[in-house]
Scaffold this motif. Structure first.
Motif, PDB file in Angstrom:
ATOM      1  N   LEU A 107      39.745  45.186  41.254  1.00 12.00           N
ATOM      2  CA  LEU A 107      40.376  43.868  41.104  1.00 12.00           C
ATOM      3  C   LEU A 107      39.699  42.829  41.997  1.00 12.00           C
ATOM      4  CD1 LEU A 107      44.149  44.896  40.924  1.00 12.00           C
ATOM      5  CD2 LEU A 107      42.714  44.053  39.062  1.00 12.00           C
ATOM      6  N   ALA A 132      38.046  39.417  40.656  1.00 13.19           N
ATOM      7  CA  ALA A 132      38.404  38.108  41.215  1.00 13.19           C
ATOM      8  C   ALA A 132      37.153  37.370  41.704  1.00 13.19           C
ATOM      9  CB  ALA A 132      39.396  38.287  42.361  1.00 13.19           C
ATOM     10  N   LEU A 141      35.696  33.765  40.393  1.00 16.78           N
ATOM     11  CA  LEU A 141      35.344  32.674  41.305  1.00 16.78           C
ATOM     12  C   LEU A 141      33.916  32.182  41.044  1.00 16.78           C
ATOM     13  CD1 LEU A 141      36.606  31.115  43.624  1.00 16.78           C
ATOM     14  CD2 LEU A 141      35.681  32.808  45.198  1.00 16.78           C
ATOM     15  N   PRO A 145      38.388  41.640  51.688  1.00 16.52           N
ATOM     16  CA  PRO A 145      38.875  40.445  50.967  1.00 16.52           C
ATOM     17  C   PRO A 145      40.382  40.421  50.740  1.00 16.52           C
ATOM     18  CG  PRO A 145      36.936  41.363  49.885  1.00 16.52           C
ATOM     19  CD  PRO A 145      37.382  42.364  50.907  1.00 16.52           C
ATOM     20  N   VAL A 146      41.041  41.584  50.820  1.00 18.97           N
ATOM     21  CA  VAL A 146      42.484  41.585  50.533  1.00 18.97           C
ATOM     22  C   VAL A 146      43.367  41.979  51.716  1.00 18.97           C
ATOM     23  CG1 VAL A 146      42.413  41.834  48.027  1.00 18.97           C
ATOM     24  CG2 VAL A 146      42.283  43.882  49.446  1.00 18.97           C
ATOM     25  N   GLU A 183      43.447  33.191  36.752  1.00 17.64           N
ATOM     26  CA  GLU A 183      42.642  33.484  35.561  1.00 17.64           C
ATOM     27  C   GLU A 183      43.171  34.746  34.873  1.00 17.64           C
ATOM     28  OE1 GLU A 183      40.175  32.286  32.881  1.00 17.64           O
ATOM     29  OE2 GLU A 183      40.341  31.208  34.787  1.00 17.64           O
ATOM     30  N   ARG A 243      46.296  33.724  32.962  1.00 16.43           N
ATOM     31  CA  ARG A 243      45.985  32.863  31.806  1.00 16.43           C
ATOM     32  C   ARG A 243      45.359  33.667  30.671  1.00 16.43           C
ATOM     33  NH1 ARG A 243      44.821  29.196  36.098  1.00 16.43           N
ATOM     34  NH2 ARG A 243      42.637  29.866  36.196  1.00 16.43           N
ATOM     35  N   ILE A 264      49.363  43.692  35.735  1.00 13.03           N
ATOM     36  CA  ILE A 264      49.001  42.277  35.619  1.00 13.03           C
ATOM     37  C   ILE A 264      49.383  41.533  36.899  1.00 13.03           C
ATOM     38  CG2 ILE A 264      49.469  40.127  34.366  1.00 13.03           C
ATOM     39  CD1 ILE A 264      50.111  41.959  31.880  1.00 13.03           C
ATOM     40  N   ILE A 279      49.682  42.669  39.911  1.00 10.52           N
ATOM     41  CA  ILE A 279      48.752  43.020  41.002  1.00 10.52           C
ATOM     42  C   ILE A 279      47.456  42.243  40.836  1.00 10.52           C
ATOM     43  CG2 ILE A 279      47.353  44.891  42.000  1.00 10.52           C
ATOM     44  CD1 ILE A 279      49.634  46.826  41.175  1.00 10.52           C
ATOM     45  N   SER A 280      46.965  42.168  39.593  1.00  8.79           N
ATOM     46  CA  SER A 280      45.721  41.421  39.337  1.00  8.79           C
ATOM     47  C   SER A 280      45.870  39.976  39.801  1.00  8.79           C
ATOM     48  CB  SER A 280      45.381  41.419  37.844  1.00  8.79           C
ATOM     49  OG  SER A 280      45.241  42.723  37.366  1.00  8.79           O
ATOM     50  N   VAL A 295      46.006  39.779  43.737  1.00 13.82           N
ATOM     51  CA  VAL A 295      44.689  40.033  44.335  1.00 13.82           C
ATOM     52  C   VAL A 295      43.776  38.829  44.106  1.00 13.82           C
ATOM     53  CG1 VAL A 295      42.587  41.443  44.167  1.00 13.82           C
ATOM     54  CG2 VAL A 295      44.827  42.546  44.274  1.00 13.82           C
ATOM     55  N   GLU A 296      43.786  38.298  42.886  1.00 15.80           N
ATOM     56  CA  GLU A 296      42.956  37.113  42.610  1.00 15.80           C
ATOM     57  C   GLU A 296      43.374  35.944  43.502  1.00 15.80           C
ATOM     58  OE1 GLU A 296      42.337  33.855  39.094  1.00 15.80           O
ATOM     59  OE2 GLU A 296      42.591  35.931  38.445  1.00 15.80           O
ATOM     60  N   VAL A 311      41.856  36.682  46.959  1.00 12.82           N
ATOM     61  CA  VAL A 311      40.386  36.664  47.040  1.00 12.82           C
ATOM     62  C   VAL A 311      39.844  35.236  46.866  1.00 12.82           C
ATOM     63  CG1 VAL A 311      38.266  37.486  45.912  1.00 12.82           C
ATOM     64  CG2 VAL A 311      40.151  39.069  46.311  1.00 12.82           C
ATOM     65  N   THR A 312      40.511  34.435  46.051  1.00 10.89           N
ATOM     66  CA  THR A 312      39.983  33.090  45.746  1.00 10.89           C
ATOM     67  C   THR A 312      40.644  31.994  46.577  1.00 10.89           C
ATOM     68  OG1 THR A 312      41.592  32.740  43.961  1.00 10.89           O
ATOM     69  CG2 THR A 312      39.522  33.781  43.345  1.00 10.89           C
ATOM     70  N   ALA A 338      38.313  29.366  48.549  1.00 10.58           N
ATOM     71  CA  ALA A 338      37.490  28.569  47.629  1.00 10.58           C
ATOM     72  C   ALA A 338      38.339  27.616  46.804  1.00 10.58           C
ATOM     73  CB  ALA A 338      36.715  29.506  46.700  1.00 10.58           C
ATOM     74  N   MET A 339      39.580  27.980  46.543  1.00 12.10           N
ATOM     75  CA  MET A 339      40.455  27.149  45.721  1.00 12.10           C
ATOM     76  C   MET A 339      41.293  26.186  46.570  1.00 12.10           C
ATOM     77  SD  MET A 339      39.516  28.238  42.843  1.00 12.10           S
ATOM     78  CE  MET A 339      40.650  27.492  41.709  1.00 12.10           C
ATOM     79  N   TYR A 393      46.441  39.905  50.634  1.00 13.99           N
ATOM     80  CA  TYR A 393      47.333  40.601  49.707  1.00 13.99           C
ATOM     81  C   TYR A 393      48.124  41.654  50.472  1.00 13.99           C
ATOM     82  CZ  TYR A 393      48.452  44.152  46.155  1.00 13.99           C
ATOM     83  OH  TYR A 393      49.075  45.080  45.374  1.00 13.99           O
TER      84      TYR A 393
END
Lengths: 96, 460
Positions: free
Chosen positions: A82, A86, A90, B46-47, B189, B192, B207, B209-210, B213-214, B217-218, B221-222, B229
């Motif tokens: 995952l 991700a 990005l 990252p998490v 993402e 969506r 879903i 968890i996805s 995690v996203e 991780v982002t 940057a966002m 997480y």
């Protein structure tokens, strides 16, 4: 996927999902993994109807084995996959 | 005989117990799916903050509990150990029953035992916000409480089917200041993508968890606050934090000069079970005679209606013949029923101990668990979480077994949480909406024909 004439109790019966901690119908369990059945579907629903027969009718032997008999990825490996997803998301965003 | 055994606040354990130091068969590190090399700390960075990753891979037997965590634990810990005198009287079996009441936490379950340290370790690492997933909200509410205690933002992706059915834990999260949204959402993402394929998707833990995690991780940057997480079960560091339960229980039992013959806990992802059991597993590894039982749900009649016989472990008949309770290898694939703890996201540490024969895995059908929960509520008074009822069902089984054998037993059970937010499940039970499948004898006989020619194992 094969066709199935077998009709399980899709929405009229609820059981407690041990993963969610709340009630679900079979309609949920049969698509829980993005249109693939939850790995526990047979274990949870065999108390209500012949769920194994239902999936054997609808899935090829390979699909059946992949859904129910293959060891799931460990949580750590799942997380790493995952993280990679991700990161790709990005990268794609930053390219746009 | 005291009904409640307390520890003073200054008697709270000051270290967690890490069973990785004592495993008879050391755990192999998982392999990175890309490189096929053992997963290293940087892979998880990252998490998770590095201080938690260090705990995840630690081989130290004892890990100090930081003072800041102890301060928060003291809101509800040490939790009381009860003697279930009313249930003992009701059962009339030669057993002493003790239970550790983890329902006294603000979130009503054992989950804050790890939520609090996870929030703390994130905070000291400089993290400002934690994202997580939740099903019906047990973990989400615990993390919301913990983040609130340490001044962190909490973002909870709650599986949509639960979000729409179960408002109360969502409202608990909101009350503690967390943001809880249904998953799949339009905020990631991953969400969506699912919604574009199925706008009415009920969601799933995978879903959610996805998405979480996203989110983590982002985050930078966002333009979101630095986010990591958090996971409420399965991982080594989660089980480590939960051992405060069993360590307290050992001290409390020592106060009354007692020690269990049997330790029982329900096992979903394994964290509450491990929390109570692992300190006793340590004793068992050191030679203590003690039965440790992890209880999971089943609806399968195999154990009660199957025959103990030699059978193949698979439908294609490739395995050696194994002695097992079976309905025949043609009925339902045996791995779905046997060793089920290995097949649905159970903590690897618990799975390994089941494989090593140190822990017994037991499955209990739905109606038996609710009957046990009602028996418990009408004797001990407390209304249990439906998950907790699995442990209570096994407890009652063991009490009757002691009576049949004419042996006195001392049993410790982890009462992992109350069911006051789960009364809809009790309603379904009382209305007769729950059932266990009564497999017709004709179907069993048909399935067992497949193994009639096999040799029969000796019993007893």
């Amino acid at each position: 996927m094969k066709d199935s004439s077998f009709s399980p109790p899709f929405e009229e019966t609820e059981i407690r999902c041990p993963r969610l901690g709340g009630p679900v119908t079979f309609g949920y369990c049969r698509i829980e993994r993005q249109q693939r059945p939850c790995q526990r579907a047979i274990k949870c629903w065999s108390g209500h109807f012949d769920v194994a027969a239902f999936f054997r009718e609808r899935l090829t032997p390979d699909e059946f084995d992949a859904c129910f008999l293959e060891q799931p990825l460990s949580k750590v490996v799942t997380l790493i996959e995952l993280i990679e997803q991700a990161r790709k998301t990005l990268e794609n965003k930053q390219k746009q | 005989m005291p009904v409640k055994i307390f520890l003073n606040e200054d008697e709270i354990p000051r270290q967690w117990y890490n069973i990785a130091a004592d495993m008879p068969n050391p755990m192999q590190p998982p392999l990175h799916p890309g490189t096929m090399q053992p997963v290293g700390p940087q892979d998880l960075a990252p998490v998770f903050p590095m201080n938690l990753i260090e705990q995840e891979v630690s081989q130290e037997r004892w890990i100090d509990i930081p003072d800041e965590v102890l301060d928060k634990y003291l809101i509800w810990r040490p939790s009381p150990l009860y003697r279930a005198v009313h249930l003992e009287k009701f059962l009339g079996c030669p057993v002493k029953i003790y239970y550790k009441n983890e329902g006294v936490s603000p979130a009503g379950s054992h989950k804050p035992n790890t939520a609090i340290p996870q929030a703390y370790y994130n905070k000291v690492f400089g993290i400002k916000r934690i994202a997580t997933e939740t099903g019906a909200g047990q973990w989400g509410s615990a993390l919301a409480f913990a983040c609130n205690q340490f001044g962190l933002e909490a973002k909870v992706y709650m599986v949509r089917v639960s979000y729409e059915q179960k408002p109360y834990r969502r409202l608990m999260m909101n009350t503690w200041g967390a943001t809880c949204i249904p998953s799949p959402s339009t905020e990631t993402e991953a969400g969506r993508k699912i919604l574009s394929m199925d706008p009415n998707s009920p969601g799933s833990l995978g879903i959610a968890i996805s998405e979480a995690v996203e989110d983590a991780v982002t985050s930078e940057a966002m333009g979101r606050p630095l986010t990591r997480y958090s996971l409420g079960s399965v991982l080594n560091h989660v089980l480590l934090h939960q051992t405060v339960i069993g360590l307290e229980a050992q001290k409390q039992l020592a106060k009354v000069g007692d020690y269990p013959d049997i330790v029982i806990g329900c096992a979903g992802g394994g964290s509450n079970f491990a929390g109570c059991a692992f300190p006793f597993v340590r004793d068992k590894i050191a030679g203590k005679k003690i039965d440790i039982i992890a209880v999971e749900p089943t609806s399968c009649p195999t154990m009660t209606k199957g025959r103990f016989a030699y059978d193949f472990g698979d439908t294609v008949q490739m395995t050696p013949l194994l002695p097992m309770h079976t309905l025949g290898h043609t009925f339902v694939p045996e791995p779905i029923h046997a060793g089920g703890l290995r097949y649905h996201g159970m903590a690897p540490l618990v799975s390994q101990l089941v494989m090593d024969g140190i822990i017994e895995a037991r499955a209990v059908p739905q109606l038996e668990t609710f009957n046990a929960g009602v028996t418990w509520a009408r004797s001990e008074g407390f209304i249990s979480a439906p998950e907790t009822n699995h442990a209570l069902a096994a407890l009652i089984q063991e009490a009757h077994k002691a009576k049949e054998e004419g042996k006195e037993k001392t049993i410790l059970v982890n009462w992992s949480g109350h069911g006051l937010v789960d009364l809809a499940a009790y309603d379904a039970f009382f209305q007769g909406k729950l059932s266990d499948y009564d497999l017709p004898q004709s179907a069993i006989d048909e399935a067992l024909k497949a193994i009639e020619a096999f040799p029969k194992p000796k019993l007893g």
